[in-house]
Design an enzyme around this catalytic site. Sequence first.
Site, mmCIF file in Angstrom:
data_model
loop_
_atom_site.group_PDB
_atom_site.id
_atom_site.type_symbol
_atom_site.label_atom_id
_atom_site.label_comp_id
_atom_site.label_asym_id
_atom_site.label_seq_id
_atom_site.Cartn_x
_atom_site.Cartn_y
_atom_site.Cartn_z
ATOM 1 N N SER A 160 0.832 -1.222 0.000
ATOM 2 C CA SER A 160 0.000 0.000 0.000
ATOM 3 C C SER A 160 0.861 1.264 0.000
ATOM 4 O O SER A 160 1.778 1.392 0.821
ATOM 5 C CB SER A 160 -0.898 -0.019 1.243
ATOM 6 O OG SER A 160 -1.153 1.281 1.714
HETATM 7 N N1 LIG Z 1 -6.038 8.678 2.630
HETATM 8 C C1 LIG Z 1 -5.733 7.429 3.298
HETATM 9 C C2 LIG Z 1 -5.977 6.279 2.341
HETATM 10 C C3 LIG Z 1 -5.884 4.949 3.055
HETATM 11 C C4 LIG Z 1 -6.423 3.808 2.190
HETATM 12 O O1 LIG Z 1 -7.391 3.979 1.426
HETATM 13 N N2 LIG Z 1 -5.786 2.645 2.316
HETATM 14 C C5 LIG Z 1 -6.213 1.496 1.556
HETATM 15 C C6 LIG Z 1 -5.006 0.663 1.177
HETATM 16 S S1 LIG Z 1 -3.976 1.487 0.022
HETATM 17 C C7 LIG Z 1 -7.111 0.642 2.452
HETATM 18 O O2 LIG Z 1 -6.816 0.442 3.597
HETATM 19 N N3 LIG Z 1 -8.199 0.113 1.893
HETATM 20 C C8 LIG Z 1 -9.064 -0.785 2.580
HETATM 21 C C9 LIG Z 1 -10.475 -0.306 2.672
HETATM 22 O O3 LIG Z 1 -10.773 0.855 2.318
HETATM 23 O O4 LIG Z 1 -11.307 -1.094 3.097
HETATM 24 C C10 LIG Z 1 -4.294 7.446 3.809
HETATM 25 O O5 LIG Z 1 -3.507 8.253 3.311
HETATM 26 O O6 LIG Z 1 -3.975 6.690 4.738
#
Ligand SMILES: N[C@@H](CCC(=O)N[C@@H](CS)C(=O)NCC(=O)O)C(=O)O
Length: 217
Positions: free
Chosen positions: A11
């Site tokens: 990620s």
């Molecule tokens: N704006 C957030 C984005 C975090 C994000 O969307 N992470 C993704 C992985 S790249 C996630 O955890 N997705 C799982 C979900 O939304 O269920 C940050 O900078 O931490």
Amino acid sequence: MGLTVYKIDSSSPVRSVFMTIEALNIPDVDYVNVNLLEGEQHKEEFTKLNPQHTVPLLKDDDFCVWDSHAIAVYLVTKYGADDSLYPADPKKRAVIDQRLHFDSGILFPALLEAVLPVFYKGEKSFRPEHLERITKGYEFAEKFLASSQWLAGDQITLADICCVSSISTMDEIIPIDKDLYPNLAGWLKRCGEQEFYKKGNEPGLGQFRDLEKLKLA
Ligand SMILES: N[C@@H](CCC(=O)N[C@@H](CS)C(=O)NCC(=O)O)C(=O)O
């Protein structure tokens, strides 16, 4: 007790936090894997800590904060030997904040939108309209770098750390053409020479690359 980062290495926002930890030389951080491909982020034990079910999540004893940008700022403010990655000077900080919001609002959403259909829906190529949004991100960043070596001036800051995690990942999708984007290509190369990038970004970026290859095959 102490610092724990909930993460998946591929990620890009997680890698921003890894790089911040490396740049600040913070020792003794615990890491907990959250397998997003298996939906582990929706388990109650995780949503109790982060109702938005995203990684990265930072736990500092009983205090939880999520969003890579908020975590990076917290780490510098609480654990930085100085404020060079996020200077207190209002104008310098405002430029850095703008770049952090640029990552949060423009770069990362463009990346996520491109990746989701390929990683989760079985599509075998990136959609042209998604690639266009990545290119738009390159165009903006190229302009930000017109008069400085780093994204928010003459020294490395959180602006570089948070944007390079997204841009280095985008580069795996559309390689940055140094004729079209000379400032951006030069900046990415300079970022790649930093120890924090080698330790905090490269391993997870390699995992992203492998996953991308597998999904597109
Ligand atoms: N704006 C957030 C984005 C975090 C994000 O969307 N992470 C993704 C992985 S790249 C996630 O955890 N997705 C799982 C979900 O939304 O269920 C940050 O900078 O931490």
